[in-house]
Design a protein around this motif. Structure first.
Motif, PDB file in Angstrom:
ATOM      1  N   VAL A 179       0.846  -1.190   0.000  1.00  0.00           N
ATOM      2  CA  VAL A 179       0.000   0.000   0.000  1.00  0.00           C
ATOM      3  C   VAL A 179       0.883   1.243   0.000  1.00  0.00           C
ATOM      4  CG1 VAL A 179      -1.721   1.313   1.305  1.00  0.00           C
ATOM      5  CG2 VAL A 179      -1.910  -1.170   1.146  1.00  0.00           C
ATOM      6  N   GLY A 180       0.577   2.177  -0.889  1.00  0.00           N
ATOM      7  CA  GLY A 180       1.366   3.398  -1.025  1.00  0.00           C
ATOM      8  C   GLY A 180       2.338   3.375  -2.193  1.00  0.00           C
ATOM      9  N   MET A 181       2.509   2.240  -2.859  1.00  0.00           N
ATOM     10  CA  MET A 181       3.400   2.152  -4.009  1.00  0.00           C
ATOM     11  C   MET A 181       2.886   3.022  -5.152  1.00  0.00           C
ATOM     12  SD  MET A 181       4.372  -1.924  -4.176  1.00  0.00           S
ATOM     13  CE  MET A 181       5.295  -1.681  -5.693  1.00  0.00           C
ATOM     14  N   ILE A 182       3.807   3.606  -5.914  1.00  0.00           N
ATOM     15  CA  ILE A 182       3.472   4.373  -7.113  1.00  0.00           C
ATOM     16  C   ILE A 182       3.753   3.488  -8.323  1.00  0.00           C
ATOM     17  CG2 ILE A 182       3.867   6.479  -8.411  1.00  0.00           C
ATOM     18  CD1 ILE A 182       2.625   6.896  -5.667  1.00  0.00           C
ATOM     19  N   ILE A 183       2.725   3.286  -9.135  1.00  0.00           N
ATOM     20  CA  ILE A 183       2.805   2.319 -10.232  1.00  0.00           C
ATOM     21  C   ILE A 183       2.349   3.003 -11.517  1.00  0.00           C
ATOM     22  CG2 ILE A 183       1.810   0.162 -11.131  1.00  0.00           C
ATOM     23  CD1 ILE A 183       1.612  -0.789  -8.251  1.00  0.00           C
ATOM     24  N   PRO A 184       3.030   2.756 -12.639  1.00  0.00           N
ATOM     25  CA  PRO A 184       2.581   3.341 -13.916  1.00  0.00           C
ATOM     26  C   PRO A 184       1.310   2.670 -14.418  1.00  0.00           C
ATOM     27  CG  PRO A 184       4.497   1.924 -14.259  1.00  0.00           C
ATOM     28  CD  PRO A 184       4.303   2.029 -12.776  1.00  0.00           C
ATOM     29  N   ALA A 185       0.495   3.451 -15.101  1.00  0.00           N
ATOM     30  CA  ALA A 185      -0.745   2.949 -15.671  1.00  0.00           C
ATOM     31  C   ALA A 185      -1.021   3.688 -16.969  1.00  0.00           C
ATOM     32  CB  ALA A 185      -1.912   3.121 -14.690  1.00  0.00           C
ATOM     33  N   LYS A 186      -1.931   3.148 -17.756  1.00  0.00           N
ATOM     34  CA  LYS A 186      -2.276   3.756 -19.038  1.00  0.00           C
ATOM     35  C   LYS A 186      -3.792   3.664 -19.225  1.00  0.00           C
ATOM     36  CE  LYS A 186       0.582   3.219 -22.367  1.00  0.00           C
ATOM     37  NZ  LYS A 186       1.392   2.651 -23.465  1.00  0.00           N
ATOM     38  N   LEU A 187      -4.415   4.815 -19.504  1.00  0.00           N
ATOM     39  CA  LEU A 187      -5.864   4.885 -19.704  1.00  0.00           C
ATOM     40  C   LEU A 187      -6.183   4.715 -21.178  1.00  0.00           C
ATOM     41  CD1 LEU A 187      -6.879   7.873 -17.409  1.00  0.00           C
ATOM     42  CD2 LEU A 187      -7.414   5.468 -17.058  1.00  0.00           C
ATOM     43  N   ASP A 188      -7.034   3.733 -21.482  1.00  0.00           N
ATOM     44  CA  ASP A 188      -7.468   3.484 -22.859  1.00  0.00           C
ATOM     45  C   ASP A 188      -6.302   3.404 -23.838  1.00  0.00           C
ATOM     46  OD1 ASP A 188     -10.125   3.169 -22.383  1.00  0.00           O
ATOM     47  OD2 ASP A 188     -10.671   5.244 -22.770  1.00  0.00           O
ATOM     48  N   SER A 189      -5.183   2.860 -23.337  1.00  0.00           N
ATOM     49  CA  SER A 189      -3.980   2.642 -24.158  1.00  0.00           C
ATOM     50  C   SER A 189      -3.439   3.937 -24.751  1.00  0.00           C
ATOM     51  CB  SER A 189      -4.288   1.643 -25.286  1.00  0.00           C
ATOM     52  OG  SER A 189      -4.712   0.412 -24.758  1.00  0.00           O
ATOM     53  N   LYS A 190      -3.765   5.088 -24.143  1.00  0.00           N
ATOM     54  CA  LYS A 190      -3.303   6.373 -24.683  1.00  0.00           C
ATOM     55  C   LYS A 190      -2.568   7.190 -23.627  1.00  0.00           C
ATOM     56  CE  LYS A 190      -7.110   6.679 -28.025  1.00  0.00           C
ATOM     57  NZ  LYS A 190      -8.283   7.467 -28.457  1.00  0.00           N
ATOM     58  N   THR A 191      -3.269   7.537 -22.559  1.00  0.00           N
ATOM     59  CA  THR A 191      -2.712   8.440 -21.554  1.00  0.00           C
ATOM     60  C   THR A 191      -1.938   7.655 -20.510  1.00  0.00           C
ATOM     61  OG1 THR A 191      -4.610   9.911 -21.866  1.00  0.00           O
ATOM     62  CG2 THR A 191      -3.246  10.266 -19.910  1.00  0.00           C
ATOM     63  N   THR A 192      -0.642   7.958 -20.381  1.00  0.00           N
ATOM     64  CA  THR A 192       0.195   7.310 -19.368  1.00  0.00           C
ATOM     65  C   THR A 192       0.264   8.198 -18.128  1.00  0.00           C
ATOM     66  OG1 THR A 192       1.504   6.229 -21.085  1.00  0.00           O
ATOM     67  CG2 THR A 192       2.448   6.338 -18.878  1.00  0.00           C
ATOM     68  N   LEU A 193       0.061   7.616 -16.976  1.00  0.00           N
ATOM     69  CA  LEU A 193       0.124   8.363 -15.720  1.00  0.00           C
ATOM     70  C   LEU A 193       0.565   7.430 -14.602  1.00  0.00           C
ATOM     71  CD1 LEU A 193      -2.717   7.126 -14.577  1.00  0.00           C
ATOM     72  CD2 LEU A 193      -3.730   9.051 -15.759  1.00  0.00           C
ATOM     73  N   MET A 194       0.782   8.013 -13.430  1.00  0.00           N
ATOM     74  CA  MET A 194       1.191   7.251 -12.259  1.00  0.00           C
ATOM     75  C   MET A 194       0.022   7.174 -11.283  1.00  0.00           C
ATOM     76  SD  MET A 194       4.193   6.566 -13.249  1.00  0.00           S
ATOM     77  CE  MET A 194       4.883   5.751 -11.789  1.00  0.00           C
ATOM     78  N   VAL A 195      -0.208   5.991 -10.729  1.00  0.00           N
ATOM     79  CA  VAL A 195      -1.302   5.781  -9.782  1.00  0.00           C
ATOM     80  C   VAL A 195      -0.719   5.270  -8.462  1.00  0.00           C
ATOM     81  CG1 VAL A 195      -3.005   5.341 -11.570  1.00  0.00           C
ATOM     82  CG2 VAL A 195      -1.710   3.431 -10.637  1.00  0.00           C
ATOM     83  N   LYS A 196      -1.470   5.482  -7.388  1.00  0.00           N
ATOM     84  CA  LYS A 196      -1.024   5.090  -6.056  1.00  0.00           C
ATOM     85  C   LYS A 196      -1.840   3.914  -5.561  1.00  0.00           C
ATOM     86  CE  LYS A 196      -0.415   6.905  -1.361  1.00  0.00           C
ATOM     87  NZ  LYS A 196      -0.589   8.095  -0.483  1.00  0.00           N
TER      88      LYS A 196
END
Length: 369
Positions: free
Chosen positions: A234-251
């Motif tokens: 819990v608390g890790m920052i992990i990369p993610a991608k929305l609809d295979s377009k927008t890359t962002l970091m999620v917690k």
């Protein structure tokens, strides 16, 4: 000719000796996930009846306490009026019983000399002659006990009347609670995610009416294989991608304590950034580490250290005697910072020549300024 020689000298001067790095492995698994509201509830019917009012369609926003759905409460209103009438009768009965008790307390019936005809003479004779004689001589009559019995009878009447009034008041509270359950209110600020009933529908207790959610903040929900959950915290920052377009970091915000026994997966939730443009139900991908932090190290070198124009990847390794040797290496995944993973052929304690000229071979070293 001079220009070509100058270019070659410039390339040679740009070369430098760098040390091979060992960094944490960035290998990851890509899992599909879904955007969900930060909070979501399903408002269900608490009382039976016909739907009388629905405030809005899906997407409509409401503040906390706003009425969203109302069920017809005419039957409950009629029952409430009947209970109010019972309360009025019970209150009158309580007043009458209290008056009777007070009368018995002040003017006992056992000493009423006017209870019999003849100007009360028989009753007076009974009180002054017969009852004292019976109390003292016969022993089978106690006038005080008679008065005590009359007082207890009046007190019991008061207690029963008060109990009937309390019972009616409890019925009124029950009906008022049911009237409150006839309307569904927003438990917090949010929007209608899905409307499940229309005006005129007949519903039963427990039937879903509205799906309501708080969407100012959003989350990702993914079913993670149990083998990967041990690498998450819990608390890790992990990369993610929305609809295979927008890359962002999620917690990472929540890891469920139990796994699905049929699919052997664990539900994990990730908080999206506040400014992320996403709607509930959208598809997203999360990149989860396959190893725990610090568990696995990989060797990386700058991509510019690879000799250009060769069919197999190779580098110039600097030996302890400050000479170089040509060595073939096996490459892995490319890193985001201009480096490449070396699966085999190098170790973390070695040095390589960075930015060597394409014509360099074993023994070549950067010129010393």
């Amino acid at each position: 000719m001079l220009s070509i020689v100058g270019e070659m000298l410039a390339v040679a001067r740009a070369a430098e000796i760098v040390r091979v790095e060992a960094v944490t492995s960035l290998s990851s698994s890509v899992l599909g996930s879904t955007v969900i509201p930060y909070r979501e509830v399903t408002l269900s019917a608490q009382v039976p009846g016909a739907v009388k009012f629905v405030a809005g369609e899906a997407g409509s926003g409401f503040n906390q306490g706003d009425v969203i759905v109302r069920i017809d409460e005419s039957q409950l209103t009629a029952k409430r009026n009947a209970v109010l009438a019972q309360i009025a009768i019970a209150q009158a009965t309580v007043q009458n019983s209290q008056a009777q008790y007070t009368r018995e307390l002040i003017s006992p019936r056992s000493k009423d000399i006017g209870a019999m005809p003849g100007f009360g003479l028989p009753a007076m004779f009974d009180m002054t002659m017969v009852r004292p004689f019976a109390d003292s001589m016969m022993g089978n009559y106690d006038s005080d006990m008679g008065r005590y019995s009359d007082l207890m009878s009046s007190a019991t009447g008061v207690s029963q009347a008060q109990s009937n009034l309390q019972q009616a008041m409890s019925q009124l509270q029950e009906i008022d609670a049911a009237l409150g359950d006839a309307k569904s209110v927003a438990p917090f600020e949010g929007i209608v995610l899905e409307k499940l009933v229309e005006v005129g529908d007949t519903v039963q207790p427990g039937q879903p009416l509205i799906k309501f959610g708080y969407v100012k903040y959003k989350r990702l929900q993914a079913d993670v294989p149990s083998g990967l959950v041990g690498n998450l915290r819990v608390g890790m920052i992990i990369p993610a991608k929305l609809d295979s377009k927008t890359t962002l970091m999620v917690k990472l915000s929540q890891i469920y304590p139990v796994a699905d026994p049929s699919r052997h997966t664990v539900t994990v939730k990730f908080d999206l950034p506040v400014d992320a443009v996403a709607a509930p139900g959208m598809y997203a991908e999360v990149y989860l580490p396959e190893t725990q932090t610090g568990d696995a190290k990989i060797v990386v070198i700058p991509k510019t250290a690879l000799l250009r124009g060769r069919s197999l990847p190779s580098v110039l390794v600097v030996k302890n005697d400050n000479t170089s040797e040509l060595r073939l290496v096996r490459l892995g995944a490319e890193q985001e910072d201009g480096k490449v993973e070396v699966v085999s052929g190098l170790s973390a304690d070695e040095r390589v020549v960075d930015k060597p000229p394409a014509t360099a071979s074993s023994g070549w070293m950067p010129p010393v300024e």
